[in-house]
Design a protein around this motif. Structure first.
Motif, PDB file in Angstrom:
ATOM      1  N   MET A  43       8.843   6.438   5.535  1.00 62.12           N
ATOM      2  CA  MET A  43      10.241   6.879   5.473  1.00 62.12           C
ATOM      3  C   MET A  43      10.347   8.343   5.068  1.00 62.12           C
ATOM      4  SD  MET A  43      11.789   3.534   3.500  1.00 62.12           S
ATOM      5  CE  MET A  43      13.158   4.464   2.847  1.00 62.12           C
ATOM      6  N   GLY A  44       9.221   8.956   4.715  1.00 62.95           N
ATOM      7  CA  GLY A  44       9.233  10.330   4.251  1.00 62.95           C
ATOM      8  C   GLY A  44       9.477  10.452   2.759  1.00 62.95           C
ATOM      9  N   VAL A  45       9.343   9.340   2.049  1.00 65.36           N
ATOM     10  CA  VAL A  45       9.532   9.334   0.605  1.00 65.36           C
ATOM     11  C   VAL A  45       8.192   9.634  -0.056  1.00 65.36           C
ATOM     12  CG1 VAL A  45      10.145   7.885  -1.381  1.00 65.36           C
ATOM     13  CG2 VAL A  45      11.427   7.687   0.761  1.00 65.36           C
ATOM     14  N   VAL A  61       8.657   8.758  -7.613  1.00 69.50           N
ATOM     15  CA  VAL A  61       9.289   8.773  -6.301  1.00 69.50           C
ATOM     16  C   VAL A  61       9.932  10.145  -6.131  1.00 69.50           C
ATOM     17  CG1 VAL A  61      11.011   7.669  -4.824  1.00 69.50           C
ATOM     18  CG2 VAL A  61       9.729   6.293  -6.499  1.00 69.50           C
ATOM     19  N   ASN A  62       9.593  10.814  -5.033  1.00 67.94           N
ATOM     20  CA  ASN A  62      10.147  12.138  -4.740  1.00 67.94           C
ATOM     21  C   ASN A  62      11.009  12.039  -3.494  1.00 67.94           C
ATOM     22  OD1 ASN A  62       8.838  13.907  -6.738  1.00 67.94           O
ATOM     23  ND2 ASN A  62       6.971  13.201  -5.729  1.00 67.94           N
ATOM     24  N   LEU A  63      12.270  12.366  -3.663  1.00 64.99           N
ATOM     25  CA  LEU A  63      13.200  12.348  -2.539  1.00 64.99           C
ATOM     26  C   LEU A  63      13.516  13.788  -2.150  1.00 64.99           C
ATOM     27  CD1 LEU A  63      15.539   9.501  -3.797  1.00 64.99           C
ATOM     28  CD2 LEU A  63      13.694   9.340  -2.127  1.00 64.99           C
ATOM     29  N   GLY A  64      12.899  14.227  -1.072  1.00 60.85           N
ATOM     30  CA  GLY A  64      13.137  15.565  -0.562  1.00 60.85           C
ATOM     31  C   GLY A  64      12.818  16.672  -1.545  1.00 60.85           C
ATOM     32  N   ASN A  65      11.907  16.443  -2.458  1.00 59.20           N
ATOM     33  CA  ASN A  65      11.549  17.408  -3.497  1.00 59.20           C
ATOM     34  C   ASN A  65      12.747  17.847  -4.334  1.00 59.20           C
ATOM     35  OD1 ASN A  65       8.771  17.419  -3.034  1.00 59.20           O
ATOM     36  ND2 ASN A  65       8.986  18.911  -1.384  1.00 59.20           N
ATOM     37  N   THR A  68      12.498   0.766   8.781  1.00 63.62           N
ATOM     38  CA  THR A  68      11.161   1.370   8.818  1.00 63.62           C
ATOM     39  C   THR A  68      10.081   0.297   8.879  1.00 63.62           C
ATOM     40  OG1 THR A  68      11.928   3.321   7.625  1.00 63.62           O
ATOM     41  CG2 THR A  68       9.552   2.887   7.589  1.00 63.62           C
ATOM     42  N   LEU A  69      10.218  -0.737   8.051  1.00 63.28           N
ATOM     43  CA  LEU A  69       9.214  -1.804   8.066  1.00 63.28           C
ATOM     44  C   LEU A  69       9.219  -2.537   9.405  1.00 63.28           C
ATOM     45  CD1 LEU A  69       7.002  -3.100   6.399  1.00 63.28           C
ATOM     46  CD2 LEU A  69       8.700  -4.720   5.529  1.00 63.28           C
ATOM     47  N   LYS A  70      10.381  -2.768   9.950  1.00 63.25           N
ATOM     48  CA  LYS A  70      10.481  -3.411  11.268  1.00 63.25           C
ATOM     49  C   LYS A  70       9.753  -2.581  12.324  1.00 63.25           C
ATOM     50  CE  LYS A  70      13.818  -5.649  14.257  1.00 63.25           C
ATOM     51  NZ  LYS A  70      15.184  -6.138  14.345  1.00 63.25           N
ATOM     52  N   THR A  91       0.817  -1.222   0.000  1.00 61.44           N
ATOM     53  CA  THR A  91       0.000   0.000   0.000  1.00 61.44           C
ATOM     54  C   THR A  91       0.851   1.273   0.000  1.00 61.44           C
ATOM     55  OG1 THR A  91      -0.127   0.027   2.409  1.00 61.44           O
ATOM     56  CG2 THR A  91      -1.921  -1.092   1.227  1.00 61.44           C
ATOM     57  N   TRP A  92       2.158   1.141  -0.264  1.00 63.78           N
ATOM     58  CA  TRP A  92       3.106   2.259  -0.276  1.00 63.78           C
ATOM     59  C   TRP A  92       3.419   2.768   1.128  1.00 63.78           C
ATOM     60  CZ3 TRP A  92       4.194   2.212  -5.348  1.00 63.78           C
ATOM     61  CH2 TRP A  92       3.163   2.055  -6.281  1.00 63.78           C
TER      62      TRP A  92
END
Length: 173
Positions: free
Chosen positions: A57-59, A76-80, A162-164, A50-51
Motif C-alpha cells: 500500500m506504500g505504507v 508506521v510511516n504514512l508519507g513521511n 490491496t490484499l485482494k 510478513t508486512w
C-alpha cells in the motif's frame, strides 16, 4: 524491545472480539471479501504476517522483524508525514484464521488498538477484517475529528483492496 508502555486500555481486547469498543473510543470495522479457497487463504495470510500487505500500500513499516510476532515494535510511516510507533499485541496463525493486532505507544497520533485478520469461512470464502478502537492523542487528530475517522475507514478499505489484488490469480479451488 523497548519498555515504553501502551497508551491505552484494555490492551489485547481485539484478540477475542473484533467488535469491541471500550467507552470513550471510536470503533472501526471493515470486512472485505478477498476470494475463495485454501490457496487464497494461505497467500493472504502470508502477505498479512510478513508486512507485505502494508508495504504494498506504500505504507512504511519500520521494523527489524521479517514476520509479525508478539512484542515486535514497528513504526508506521504514512508519507513521511506521520510516524506512528506501535507494538504487536497478539498474533494468530491457525488453519483457517491468521492475523495480528498492534497497540499504540507514546508518540502515536492516536491511542488504541488495530487488528488485521484473514479468515476462511465454512464455505471457503476468504475475508480480511480490519477492526480498531481509537481516540485522538495529538492536537491535529483531535482537530481533524470526523475527517481523521474517515481517513481511518478509507485506510481499512484500502487494506482490503490491496490484499485482494495481492491474492488475484491464486487458485480458487
Amino acid at each position: 524491545m523497548s519498555s515504553a508502555p501502551f497508551t491505552y486500555e484494555p490492551v489485547g481486547a481485539t484478540r477475542d472480539d473484533l467488535a469491541v469498543c471500550p467507552p470513550g473510543y471510536h470503533h472501526l470495522f471493515s470486512r472485505t471479501r478477498i476470494g475463495e479457497g485454501p490457496a487464497v487463504f494461505h497467500r493472504a495470510a502470508e502477505a498479512l504476517l510478513t508486512w507485505e500487505m502494508h508495504r504494498a500500500m506504500g505504507v512504511g513499516m519500520d521494523t527489524g522483524a521479517e514476520r509479525v510476532t508478539p512484542g515486535t515494535e514497528v513504526t508506521v510511516n504514512l508519507g513521511n508525514l506521520i510516524k506512528a510507533p506501535c507494538r504487536v499485541v497478539w498474533t494468530t496463525d491457525e488453519p483457517r484464521r491468521a492475523g495480528w493486532a498492534y497497540g499504540t505507544l507514546p508518540g502515536h497520533p492516536e491511542h488504541g488498538e488495530e487488528a488485521f485478520v484473514v479468515d476462511r469461512t465454512g464455505d471457503g470464502t476468504v475475508w480480511l477484517t480490519v477492526a480498531a478502537y481509537s481516540r485522538p492523542a495529538k492536537w491535529y487528530t483531535r482537530t481533524a475529528g470526523p475527517v481523521a475517522r474517515a481517513l481511518q475507514h478509507a485506510y481499512a478499505r484500502r487494506c482490503g483492496a490491496t490484499l485482494k489484488q495481492l491474492c488475484a490469480g491464486e487458485d480458487e479451488g
